[in-house]
Motif scaffolding. Sequence first.
Motif, PDB file in Angstrom:
ATOM      1  N   VAL A  55       0.873  -1.183   0.000  1.00  0.00           N
ATOM      2  CA  VAL A  55       0.000   0.000   0.000  1.00  0.00           C
ATOM      3  C   VAL A  55       0.900   1.219   0.000  1.00  0.00           C
ATOM      4  CG1 VAL A  55      -1.859   1.240   1.186  1.00  0.00           C
ATOM      5  CG2 VAL A  55      -1.714  -1.245   1.394  1.00  0.00           C
ATOM      6  N   GLY A  56       0.585   2.196  -0.867  1.00  0.00           N
ATOM      7  CA  GLY A  56       1.418   3.390  -0.955  1.00  0.00           C
ATOM      8  C   GLY A  56       0.595   4.655  -0.796  1.00  0.00           C
ATOM      9  N   GLU A  57       1.168   5.764  -1.324  1.00  0.00           N
ATOM     10  CA  GLU A  57       0.545   7.068  -1.050  1.00  0.00           C
ATOM     11  C   GLU A  57      -0.747   7.295  -1.815  1.00  0.00           C
ATOM     12  OE1 GLU A  57       2.644  10.382  -0.211  1.00  0.00           O
ATOM     13  OE2 GLU A  57       4.066   9.256   1.014  1.00  0.00           O
ATOM     14  N   SER A  58      -0.853   6.711  -3.036  1.00  0.00           N
ATOM     15  CA  SER A  58      -2.096   6.971  -3.771  1.00  0.00           C
ATOM     16  C   SER A  58      -3.151   5.942  -3.372  1.00  0.00           C
ATOM     17  CB  SER A  58      -1.844   6.935  -5.276  1.00  0.00           C
ATOM     18  OG  SER A  58      -1.144   5.771  -5.599  1.00  0.00           O
ATOM     19  N   LEU A  59      -4.405   6.350  -3.472  1.00  0.00           N
ATOM     20  CA  LEU A  59      -5.499   5.483  -3.034  1.00  0.00           C
ATOM     21  C   LEU A  59      -5.469   4.166  -3.803  1.00  0.00           C
ATOM     22  CD1 LEU A  59      -8.579   7.884  -2.722  1.00  0.00           C
ATOM     23  CD2 LEU A  59      -7.400   6.646  -0.887  1.00  0.00           C
ATOM     24  N   LEU A  60      -5.465   3.087  -3.078  1.00  0.00           N
ATOM     25  CA  LEU A  60      -5.391   1.761  -3.693  1.00  0.00           C
ATOM     26  C   LEU A  60      -6.761   1.093  -3.624  1.00  0.00           C
ATOM     27  CD1 LEU A  60      -3.628  -0.803  -4.603  1.00  0.00           C
ATOM     28  CD2 LEU A  60      -3.657  -1.375  -2.151  1.00  0.00           C
ATOM     29  N   THR A  61      -7.260   0.655  -4.781  1.00  0.00           N
ATOM     30  CA  THR A  61      -8.470  -0.175  -4.761  1.00  0.00           C
ATOM     31  C   THR A  61      -8.073  -1.568  -5.211  1.00  0.00           C
ATOM     32  OG1 THR A  61      -9.021   0.518  -7.005  1.00  0.00           O
ATOM     33  CG2 THR A  61     -10.078   1.729  -5.230  1.00  0.00           C
ATOM     34  N   LEU A  62      -8.784  -2.553  -4.749  1.00  0.00           N
ATOM     35  CA  LEU A  62      -8.449  -3.948  -5.059  1.00  0.00           C
ATOM     36  C   LEU A  62      -9.667  -4.646  -5.639  1.00  0.00           C
ATOM     37  CD1 LEU A  62      -6.600  -4.754  -1.695  1.00  0.00           C
ATOM     38  CD2 LEU A  62      -5.520  -4.456  -3.935  1.00  0.00           C
TER      39      LEU A  62
ATOM     40  N   GLY B 130     -17.481   1.896  -2.463  1.00  0.00           N
ATOM     41  CA  GLY B 130     -16.054   1.710  -2.710  1.00  0.00           C
ATOM     42  C   GLY B 130     -15.266   1.576  -1.403  1.00  0.00           C
ATOM     43  N   ILE B 131     -14.171   0.858  -1.486  1.00  0.00           N
ATOM     44  CA  ILE B 131     -13.249   0.733  -0.347  1.00  0.00           C
ATOM     45  C   ILE B 131     -11.842   0.941  -0.887  1.00  0.00           C
ATOM     46  CG2 ILE B 131     -12.303  -0.860   1.380  1.00  0.00           C
ATOM     47  CD1 ILE B 131     -15.035  -2.231   1.478  1.00  0.00           C
ATOM     48  N   SER B 132     -11.061   1.760  -0.237  1.00  0.00           N
ATOM     49  CA  SER B 132      -9.686   1.967  -0.716  1.00  0.00           C
ATOM     50  C   SER B 132      -8.751   2.147   0.477  1.00  0.00           C
ATOM     51  CB  SER B 132      -9.620   3.152  -1.681  1.00  0.00           C
ATOM     52  OG  SER B 132     -10.198   4.283  -1.102  1.00  0.00           O
ATOM     53  N   PHE B 133      -7.461   2.062   0.171  1.00  0.00           N
ATOM     54  CA  PHE B 133      -6.437   2.075   1.227  1.00  0.00           C
ATOM     55  C   PHE B 133      -5.378   3.099   0.872  1.00  0.00           C
ATOM     56  CE2 PHE B 133      -8.283  -2.051   0.529  1.00  0.00           C
ATOM     57  CZ  PHE B 133      -8.718  -2.420   1.791  1.00  0.00           C
ATOM     58  N   PHE B 134      -4.728   3.659   1.862  1.00  0.00           N
ATOM     59  CA  PHE B 134      -3.640   4.586   1.595  1.00  0.00           C
ATOM     60  C   PHE B 134      -2.643   4.536   2.750  1.00  0.00           C
ATOM     61  CE2 PHE B 134      -5.008   7.797   4.630  1.00  0.00           C
ATOM     62  CZ  PHE B 134      -6.364   7.580   4.716  1.00  0.00           C
ATOM     63  N   ALA B 135      -1.438   4.988   2.463  1.00  0.00           N
ATOM     64  CA  ALA B 135      -0.398   4.955   3.498  1.00  0.00           C
ATOM     65  C   ALA B 135       0.587   6.078   3.247  1.00  0.00           C
ATOM     66  CB  ALA B 135       0.317   3.615   3.482  1.00  0.00           C
ATOM     67  N   LYS B 136       1.336   6.395   4.249  1.00  0.00           N
ATOM     68  CA  LYS B 136       2.485   7.292   4.100  1.00  0.00           C
ATOM     69  C   LYS B 136       3.694   6.488   4.535  1.00  0.00           C
ATOM     70  CE  LYS B 136       2.756  12.174   4.360  1.00  0.00           C
ATOM     71  NZ  LYS B 136       1.794  13.179   4.492  1.00  0.00           N
TER      72      LYS B 136
ATOM     73  N   SER C 206       6.220   2.999   3.233  1.00  0.00           N
ATOM     74  CA  SER C 206       5.844   1.692   2.681  1.00  0.00           C
ATOM     75  C   SER C 206       5.332   0.738   3.753  1.00  0.00           C
ATOM     76  CB  SER C 206       7.057   1.075   1.978  1.00  0.00           C
ATOM     77  OG  SER C 206       8.047   0.812   2.937  1.00  0.00           O
ATOM     78  N   CYS C 207       4.345  -0.058   3.345  1.00  0.00           N
ATOM     79  CA  CYS C 207       3.788  -1.072   4.228  1.00  0.00           C
ATOM     80  C   CYS C 207       3.054  -2.078   3.359  1.00  0.00           C
ATOM     81  CB  CYS C 207       2.826  -0.457   5.236  1.00  0.00           C
ATOM     82  SG  CYS C 207       1.402   0.321   4.512  1.00  0.00           S
ATOM     83  N   HIS C 208       2.674  -3.193   3.919  1.00  0.00           N
ATOM     84  CA  HIS C 208       1.780  -4.069   3.178  1.00  0.00           C
ATOM     85  C   HIS C 208       0.721  -4.662   4.085  1.00  0.00           C
ATOM     86  CE1 HIS C 208       4.917  -7.142   4.218  1.00  0.00           C
ATOM     87  NE2 HIS C 208       3.852  -7.885   4.368  1.00  0.00           N
ATOM     88  N   ILE C 209      -0.332  -5.160   3.420  1.00  0.00           N
ATOM     89  CA  ILE C 209      -1.477  -5.683   4.182  1.00  0.00           C
ATOM     90  C   ILE C 209      -1.817  -7.099   3.728  1.00  0.00           C
ATOM     91  CG2 ILE C 209      -2.571  -3.457   4.680  1.00  0.00           C
ATOM     92  CD1 ILE C 209      -4.476  -3.939   2.312  1.00  0.00           C
ATOM     93  N   ASP C 210      -2.403  -7.850   4.651  1.00  0.00           N
ATOM     94  CA  ASP C 210      -3.092  -9.091   4.313  1.00  0.00           C
ATOM     95  C   ASP C 210      -4.574  -8.812   4.563  1.00  0.00           C
ATOM     96  OD1 ASP C 210      -0.545 -10.209   4.125  1.00  0.00           O
ATOM     97  OD2 ASP C 210      -0.576 -10.806   6.246  1.00  0.00           O
TER      98      ASP C 210
END
Length: 488
Positions: free
Chosen positions: A353-360, A468-474, A476-480
Amino acid sequence: MKQPNTLARARAYEAEHHTPSQARPVFHAVPPVGWCNDPNGWSVYQGRYHLFYQYHPYATVWGPMHWGHATTTDFLHWEDLPCALAPDTPMDEAGCYSGGAIQWKDQQLLLYTGVQPEGEDTIQQQCLALGDGRDYRKAPSPVILPEEQPAGASRKDFRDPYLFEEGGVLYALMGGRGFNGHGRLLLYANDHPEDPAHRWRFVQVMAENDGSLGSMWECPNLFTLDGRTVLVISPQFTRQAPDNRYHCGNDTAALIGSWQGPGTPFVRQADSPLDYGLDFYAPQTLLTPDGRRVMIGWMQNWDHCFPEEDAAWYGQMSLPRELFWQGDALCQRPVRELDAARRLRVQYTGQPVGESLLTLDGVRGRVLDCELQLHPEEARRFGIRFGCGEGRWAELRLDLEDGILRLDRRHAGGYHDLLELREVPLTPVGDLFKLRMVLDRYSAEFFLQDGQQVASMTLYNLPQEADGISFFAKGSCHIDLQLYDLAL
Ligand code: FRU
């Protein structure tokens, strides 16, 4: 004086205006029409869980209080029953306020607060009704009068009995207000097991507010879980929020301690907020036949009552939650009946997950259950947006540097944005951040850090298409992530 047909009128009205299931949450309890607040009489009777609630069928705002009624066998499917109590006698003419229910012999016994006009003011007294799980007959006079309190007590703030049985005796724990204006909890006993409609006896003051947690304590509840006693309270008008654990306004708390039973002192050792979100109040608990302590609350806040003009109903209950300990922390998880309804839709492992909104792909919806584990790595911030669409969304974000969690509903379509943000400290659990999100059309409930913290919010102003559901971060990180549909 109210007409004796007040109950019949309410029953006819709700039958005629019954909201269809498509316009209700899928698995949360709401009134068939009109307004609801506190859960009442949350208990087991004849093989079903009974939920009564504060109810005003004729409008989506608070009004003369009735008791609405629903039952369930799985905490997820609710069957509406006819309105149980209406304000139709002199002793409850100004409202049937909150209270409890219990099985007594083969009947269901309700104890509620009758509000009676007295001059320009009102008094509160405890009234009893007996019934068969559907129709109730009120005892002719109150069983606990406001005079039956220690000296100097308020006659006006004396309400919300919680009923329980111990050693064959019925007890009622209630909220009162002492001469210093602070809340306290009072215990009463019924000495006439053959006829509970006799006057009850004052037993003891169970707990007193020292002024640090609100003023009046409403809607008490009491239980013992694995040897520890918990007094649940809903303090009104909290003005201090040290460390943001509590918030100012109307809050909920668990007072944790030990108690050897009626007549002995309750020794308070700790306290804990019961919900860190925007909407939760007046919870009650019950014990299931298989030994689970299950809590349900009013998923709303007195400071946030803004029904849309065309709303058919307003006010919903939280998901019933199982209570358990992890060390000294009182934790909550959704009832296991919800787990049984889960059907895995998609899962992602090690998703950056990074700075721009992530949709999956496959991650969207307004009725779902989702578990997420965040591996924070370098991240300084992580967030999840939900209910996104048409320029609206709600958000939960985590500031990893200062350990603050923010629930943010300012962009969710309401017009009171100063009331839509809450900040709370996050309880650390190892290196992971763990979250379970349960969405049901008009609400979101977050079970954080394996249930150590829970945060609830209503979502009335997000159209259902905003899914909609999205993720963002400041950083680097990752999710399960595992996302489940619910087969209900
Ligand atoms: C709590 C409360 C109770 C009262 C009821 C009235 O939300 O204020 O103390 O019995 O609501 O509807």
